[in-house]
Design a protein around this motif. Structure first.
Motif, PDB file in Angstrom:
ATOM      1  N   GLN A 267       0.895  -1.164   0.000  1.00 43.20           N
ATOM      2  CA  GLN A 267       0.000   0.000   0.000  1.00 43.20           C
ATOM      3  C   GLN A 267       0.937   1.218   0.000  1.00 43.20           C
ATOM      4  O   GLN A 267       1.993   1.152  -0.597  1.00 43.20           O
ATOM      5  CB  GLN A 267      -0.948  -0.067   1.201  1.00 43.20           C
ATOM      6  CG  GLN A 267      -1.883  -1.289   1.191  1.00 43.20           C
ATOM      7  CD  GLN A 267      -3.094  -1.161   0.267  1.00 43.20           C
ATOM      8  OE1 GLN A 267      -3.770  -0.140   0.243  1.00 43.20           O
ATOM      9  NE2 GLN A 267      -3.381  -2.211  -0.495  1.00 43.20           N
TER      10      GLN A 267
ATOM     11  N   THR B  62      -6.553   3.276   2.463  1.00 42.99           N
ATOM     12  CA  THR B  62      -5.409   3.940   1.830  1.00 42.99           C
ATOM     13  C   THR B  62      -5.869   5.182   1.070  1.00 42.99           C
ATOM     14  O   THR B  62      -5.270   6.264   1.188  1.00 42.99           O
ATOM     15  CB  THR B  62      -4.704   2.948   0.861  1.00 42.99           C
ATOM     16  OG1 THR B  62      -4.146   1.894   1.638  1.00 42.99           O
ATOM     17  CG2 THR B  62      -3.613   3.619   0.059  1.00 42.99           C
TER      18      THR B  62
ATOM     19  N   ALA C  24      -0.912  -4.989  -5.879  1.00 48.26           N
ATOM     20  CA  ALA C  24      -1.677  -4.447  -4.742  1.00 48.26           C
ATOM     21  C   ALA C  24      -2.885  -3.655  -5.252  1.00 48.26           C
ATOM     22  O   ALA C  24      -2.807  -2.953  -6.261  1.00 48.26           O
ATOM     23  CB  ALA C  24      -0.796  -3.541  -3.894  1.00 48.26           C
TER      24      ALA C  24
ATOM     25  N   THR D 175      -3.358   1.849  -9.297  1.00 44.90           N
ATOM     26  CA  THR D 175      -4.038   0.779  -8.568  1.00 44.90           C
ATOM     27  C   THR D 175      -5.153   0.201  -9.413  1.00 44.90           C
ATOM     28  O   THR D 175      -5.872   0.979 -10.045  1.00 44.90           O
ATOM     29  CB  THR D 175      -4.548   1.280  -7.196  1.00 44.90           C
ATOM     30  OG1 THR D 175      -5.191   0.185  -6.530  1.00 44.90           O
ATOM     31  CG2 THR D 175      -5.509   2.452  -7.285  1.00 44.90           C
TER      32      THR D 175
ATOM     33  N   TYR E 181      -5.197  -0.728  -3.932  1.00 46.06           N
ATOM     34  CA  TYR E 181      -5.280   0.252  -2.843  1.00 46.06           C
ATOM     35  C   TYR E 181      -6.660   0.159  -2.193  1.00 46.06           C
ATOM     36  O   TYR E 181      -7.697   0.183  -2.880  1.00 46.06           O
ATOM     37  CB  TYR E 181      -5.034   1.676  -3.361  1.00 46.06           C
ATOM     38  CG  TYR E 181      -3.563   1.998  -3.642  1.00 46.06           C
ATOM     39  CD1 TYR E 181      -2.554   1.061  -3.438  1.00 46.06           C
ATOM     40  CD2 TYR E 181      -3.201   3.262  -4.099  1.00 46.06           C
ATOM     41  CE1 TYR E 181      -1.221   1.369  -3.693  1.00 46.06           C
ATOM     42  CE2 TYR E 181      -1.867   3.575  -4.356  1.00 46.06           C
ATOM     43  CZ  TYR E 181      -0.886   2.626  -4.159  1.00 46.06           C
ATOM     44  OH  TYR E 181       0.425   2.932  -4.405  1.00 46.06           O
ATOM     45  N   SER E 182      -6.644   0.086  -0.874  1.00 46.57           N
ATOM     46  CA  SER E 182      -7.878  -0.105  -0.115  1.00 46.57           C
ATOM     47  C   SER E 182      -8.587   1.235   0.089  1.00 46.57           C
ATOM     48  O   SER E 182      -8.013   2.306  -0.132  1.00 46.57           O
ATOM     49  CB  SER E 182      -7.526  -0.695   1.250  1.00 46.57           C
ATOM     50  OG  SER E 182      -6.756   0.257   1.969  1.00 46.57           O
TER      51      SER E 182
END
Ligand SMILES: Cc1ncc(COP(=O)(O)O)c(C=O)c1O
Length: 396
Positions: free
Chosen positions: A156, A190, A184, A177, A186-187
Motif C-alpha cells: 500500500q 489507503t 496491490a 491501482t 489500494y484499499s
C-alpha cells in the motif's frame, strides 16, 4: 544535430522489452513453449466476441468516411457520453461527456493529464514500486518525478515517507491501482488517508494538488473484490484508463482521461487536453476503435485465467520458500528475490529459461516481477523449473 538526450536513452532501453526480446530469440532456439516467459504485460486472452462482432458490423455497415475519418479533437461526443454514463452507473459519479477525453491508451491519457496540471520544473510524486515508463512519461513533461520508497509489508502507501517528501513544489501525485508490478489493490483506508493528506496540503500550500490515478487494471481484481474508485475519495482527481488490459486491446491504443466534475476548473481541463494533444502528437485516437469500445463498455475479456495463474504461482512460490505479498489484482506478482541483487538473481533464473524482471527499474531493490498473462498450462510447467532454480542456486 541529433538530440543527445534521446541518444543517451538508447543505452538505457526498457529492461522488460529487452528481456521479452531475449525470450523470443531463445524461443527460436529451443521452442517458445520451453521458455517460461514472465516478462511482458501483454494480455493472453482474446477480446470479447461482442467487440469483434461490433467491429465487423461497423466495417460492413458503417459509413467508411466517418469510421476512418479524423475524430473531433476532443473525441466523438456519443462515445464520450457513453463512457460517462457507464462510469456513473458503476461508480455513482456524475461525469458528462464533456469530462471525458479519449486518448491513445493509458500512456496517452497520462501524457495529457500530467501536462494539464503541471509545468516544467514542478514535482510529481509517485509510490514505489511503480511502472518504469513513468520516468520517461514525466521526463517528457519537464516535471520532476519523486518516488516514495515502498511499503514492502503490503505494497500500500508508505505514508510516513510520503508526508516527509511533500513540499510546495508538488503539483500532482500519481498512483497506480491495481498496481503494476506488485498487484496491490489500494484499499478504501489507503485512498481515504491519501485524500485527507492531500486536502490538508492543498490548504497549507494555497494551491491545488491533483491526483492522477492510473487504472488500466481496474477490472482485474481477485477474490470477488472490486477496486474502490479513487475519484470518489478526492475531488481533484484525473482518472487515466485504457481498455488495453480489460478488453485485451493494447495494440488498438485506446483509453481516456476522466476529469472529476468536482475538480478545480473541471470544465476547462478537457478542452485544455485538446490543446495539449496538438503538441504531443497523441491526437484523435482512431474513430473506429472509439466507436467499437463504446458498444462494449460494461464488458471485459474472460479475465479469470489471471486469478487461476496467480493462485498457482502464489501457492508454488510460498511453498518453495519465497517471501511474497499475495496480489489483489492485475496479472503480476512481485516476490522478494533470493539474493539482494535482483539483477543477478534474474540472470541466474535465465539459465533455467525462467524470464523474470528484476525490480530495480520499479524503484525497489531486491524483488522481481512475474507477468503471468500466459497459458495456465505453461505456468504449471514452470513450477518444477522454479523449484529446481531455488534448490540448485539457493539451497531451498
Ligand atoms: C501501470 C501502467 N500504466 C500505463 C500503462 C500503459 O498502458 P497503455 O498500453 O494502455 O498505454 C501500462 C501498460 O502496461 C501500465 O502497466
Amino acid at each position: 544535430m541529433i538530440n543527445e538526450e534521446y541518444k543517451a536513452m538508447l543505452g538505457g532501453k526498457s529492461v522488460i522489452r529487452e528481456l521479452s526480446e531475449y525470450a523470443t530469440a531463445r524461443g527460436k532456439e529451443i521452442g517458445y513453449e520451453n521458455v517460461f516467459d514472465y516478462s511482458l504485460g501483454n494480455p493472453s486472452v482474446p477480446a470479447p466476441a461482442d467487440f469483434t462482432r461490433t467491429m465487423v458490423d461497423l466495417y460492413e455497415h458503417g459509413d467508411p468516411v466517418a469510421i476512418h475519418g479524423y475524430s473531433p479533437s476532443l473525441g466523438i461526443p456519443s462515445v464520450k457520453e457513453a463512457i460517462a454514463d457507464s462510469l456513473n452507473r458503476r461508480f455513482g459519479t456524475s461525469y458528462t461527456g464533456n469530462h471525458i477525453f479519449p486518448t491513445t491508451g493509458a500512456a496517452g491519457a497520462l501524457a495529457h493529464a500530467m501536462r494539464a496540471v503541471t509545468k516544467p520544473g514542478d514535482e510529481i510524486i509517485t509510490f514505489a514500486p511503480y511502472f518504469p515508463e513513468y520516468q520517461p512519461y514525466v521526463n517528457g513533461t519537464g516535471a520532476h518525478l519523486t518516488a516514495i520508497p515502498a511499503d514492502t509489508a503490503s505494497f500500500q502507501i508508505n505514508f510516513e515517507a510520503f508526508e516527509e517528501a511533500l513540499n510546495p513544489n508538488v503539483q500532482a501525485v500519481l498512483i497506480n491501482t491495481p498496481n503494476n508490478p506488485s498487484g496491490a489493490v489500494y484499499s478504501e483506508a489507503t485512498l481515504t488517508r491519501l485524500a485527507s493528506i492531500l486536502t490538508a496540503k492543498q490548504q497549507e500550500y494555497g494551491h491545488d494538488i491533483f491526483l492522477i490515478s492510473d487504472e488500466p487494471y481496474r477490472e482485474i481484481v481477485f477474490d470477488g473484490n472490486a477496486q474502490p474508485y479513487s475519484a470518489n475519495f478526492y475531488a481533484n482527481t484525473l482518472t487515466c484508463y485504457s481498455w488495453s488490459k480489460s478488453l485485451s486491446l493494447p495494440g488498438e491504443r485506446i483509453g481516456y482521461v476522466a476529469v472529476n466534475p468536482a475538480a478545480t476548473d473541471a470544465d476547462l481541463l478537457v478542452p485544455m487536453m485538446g490543446q495539449i494533444s496538438r503538441g504531443t502528437g497523441h491526437n484523435c485516437p482512431p474513430s473506429s476503435i472509439q466507436l467499437g469500445v463504446a458498444k462494449v463498455l460494461d464488458e471485459t475479456s474472460d479475465l479469470s485465467v489471471y486469478e487461476t495463474n496467480m493462485n498457482l504461482l502464489y501457492d508454488a512460490l510460498t511453498s518453495i520458500g519465497f517471501d511474497v505479498v499475495r496480489p489483489g489484482g492485475t496479472f503480476y506478482i512481485f516476490p522478494k528475490a533470493l539474493e539482494e541483487n535482483a539483477t543477478a538473481f534474474c540472470l541466474k533464473a535465465k539459465e533455467y529459461d525462467l524470464i523474470l524482471v528484476p525490480s530495480e527499474s520499479f524503484g525497489v531493490p531486491g524483488y522481481f516481477r512475474m507477468a503471468y498473462c500466459i497459458d495456465t498450462e505453461k505456468v504449471k510447467r514452470s513450477i518444477p523449473a522454479l523449484e529446481r532454480f531455488a534448490r540448485e542456486q539457493y539451497g531451498l
